[in-house]
Design a protein around this motif. Sequence first.
Motif, mmCIF file in Angstrom:
data_model
loop_
_atom_site.group_PDB
_atom_site.id
_atom_site.type_symbol
_atom_site.label_atom_id
_atom_site.label_comp_id
_atom_site.label_asym_id
_atom_site.label_seq_id
_atom_site.Cartn_x
_atom_site.Cartn_y
_atom_site.Cartn_z
ATOM 1 N N ILE A 10 0.856 -1.185 0.000
ATOM 2 C CA ILE A 10 0.000 0.000 0.000
ATOM 3 C C ILE A 10 0.894 1.238 0.000
ATOM 4 O O ILE A 10 2.085 1.149 0.314
ATOM 5 N N LEU A 31 -3.014 6.066 1.328
ATOM 6 C CA LEU A 31 -4.240 5.274 1.427
ATOM 7 C C LEU A 31 -4.987 5.638 2.704
ATOM 8 O O LEU A 31 -4.380 5.843 3.759
ATOM 9 N N SER A 32 -6.301 5.707 2.626
ATOM 10 C CA SER A 32 -7.076 6.021 3.832
ATOM 11 C C SER A 32 -7.088 4.820 4.778
ATOM 12 O O SER A 32 -6.941 3.664 4.356
ATOM 13 N N LYS A 85 -9.614 3.689 6.297
ATOM 14 C CA LYS A 85 -10.797 2.880 5.963
ATOM 15 C C LYS A 85 -10.474 1.876 4.856
ATOM 16 O O LYS A 85 -10.844 0.694 4.939
ATOM 17 N N GLU A 86 -9.761 2.324 3.824
ATOM 18 C CA GLU A 86 -9.390 1.423 2.729
ATOM 19 C C GLU A 86 -8.378 0.385 3.200
ATOM 20 O O GLU A 86 -8.392 -0.762 2.741
ATOM 21 N N LYS A 104 -10.192 -2.470 4.846
ATOM 22 C CA LYS A 104 -10.754 -3.380 3.843
ATOM 23 C C LYS A 104 -9.682 -4.314 3.293
ATOM 24 O O LYS A 104 -9.903 -5.514 3.108
ATOM 25 N N LYS A 105 -8.494 -3.755 3.035
ATOM 26 C CA LYS A 105 -7.406 -4.568 2.476
ATOM 27 C C LYS A 105 -6.903 -5.600 3.487
ATOM 28 O O LYS A 105 -6.581 -6.736 3.126
ATOM 29 N N ASN A 120 -11.107 8.281 7.614
ATOM 30 C CA ASN A 120 -10.787 8.809 6.284
ATOM 31 C C ASN A 120 -9.398 9.446 6.224
ATOM 32 O O ASN A 120 -8.953 9.854 5.155
ATOM 33 N N HIS A 162 -19.044 -1.420 8.417
ATOM 34 C CA HIS A 162 -19.203 -0.315 7.477
ATOM 35 C C HIS A 162 -20.520 -0.493 6.721
ATOM 36 O O HIS A 162 -20.783 -1.568 6.181
#
Length: 349
Positions: free
Chosen positions: A8, A12-13, A15-16, A19-20, A57, A254
């Motif tokens: 990454i 990158l946020s 939040k993302e 997810k990853k 975020n 989420h």
Amino acid sequence: MNIQDLFINEDLSIKEAIKKLDETAKKILLVVENNKLIGVLTDGDIRRWILKNGNLNEPISLIMIRSPKYICEEDIKDAKKVLKEYSIEAIPVLNKKEEIIDIIFWNDNFNIKFKFKKMDNPVVIMAGGKGTRLDPYTKILPKPLIPIGDIPIVERIINRFNEYGCNNFYMTVNYKKNMIKAYFNEIEKTYVIDYIDEDKPLGTAGGLYLLKDKIMDTFFLSNCDILIEGNYSDMLKYHKEHKAKITLITSLKHYTIPYGVIQINEDSDVKKMIEKPEYDFLVNTGMYILEPEVINDIPENEFFHITDLINTYINKGEKIGVYPISEGAWLDMGQFKEMEIMLERLGIK
């Protein structure tokens, strides 16, 4: 898995990144720039940010570890020793150009499981309900014995605690209790189960009253239809450090509202329209850590939920802790759709 799946960038946020982490299920991401390691991000870093009520975020640059442990390609033979020395489960491998060429995971590369700090705290599993949401399966089998693969869900729960050293289990039983007892009487096991018979349904905490004078140490409480992927000894350590009466193991959920949401003012005119708003919540997984004295606050022989006890303590100003895990670290089989997701995540389907 391709190592680049873990790469990454620092913009990158958070939040993302969450997810990853759920997608890769490796508990670590590598922050890179031009294929060179500039930091790492772990599930623990994200947990600490959530506990600070941080904005998801924001970029991961705010919370990543900027001087991570790594080994050089020529020292790869020492990976096991380094992992052990620093009590970490994964370490990146760099070449002479300081580029990432591999990552060594303890559980993937060594035949013995990673040794977490052992504990021998009691575990209470609430297994007395009828599991009506899983009809017609539960017309035949009690919910704790519904197989996930070839192992009943409640045995999977016990096995996870047992890996951390827990050997003393209490199971509150009511519906089809003789089937549950018969199953565990037939299998070989290294732990002890003490059954607590409920003469009538007592909710998610009412059965704890029957454990008065039996549990004298901090204990875990779990529903019988969930699997939690996480470091149980770290959860216990966190609970102790924060001196909470109860710590809830929570999952970050989420949600996206798939519509435009309308806000109106006091004159009933449209004040604002938000297209497909997104929200993040910490939700209760059904696993808790409790101090033994809470048993004294459970009413005798009454239907009583753990949430009733928690709300009572909150109103009294008692300390209630929270230990967040990612959405993918919580598997629930309370309904058919959730059971299918559990099977898929465990690689059984």
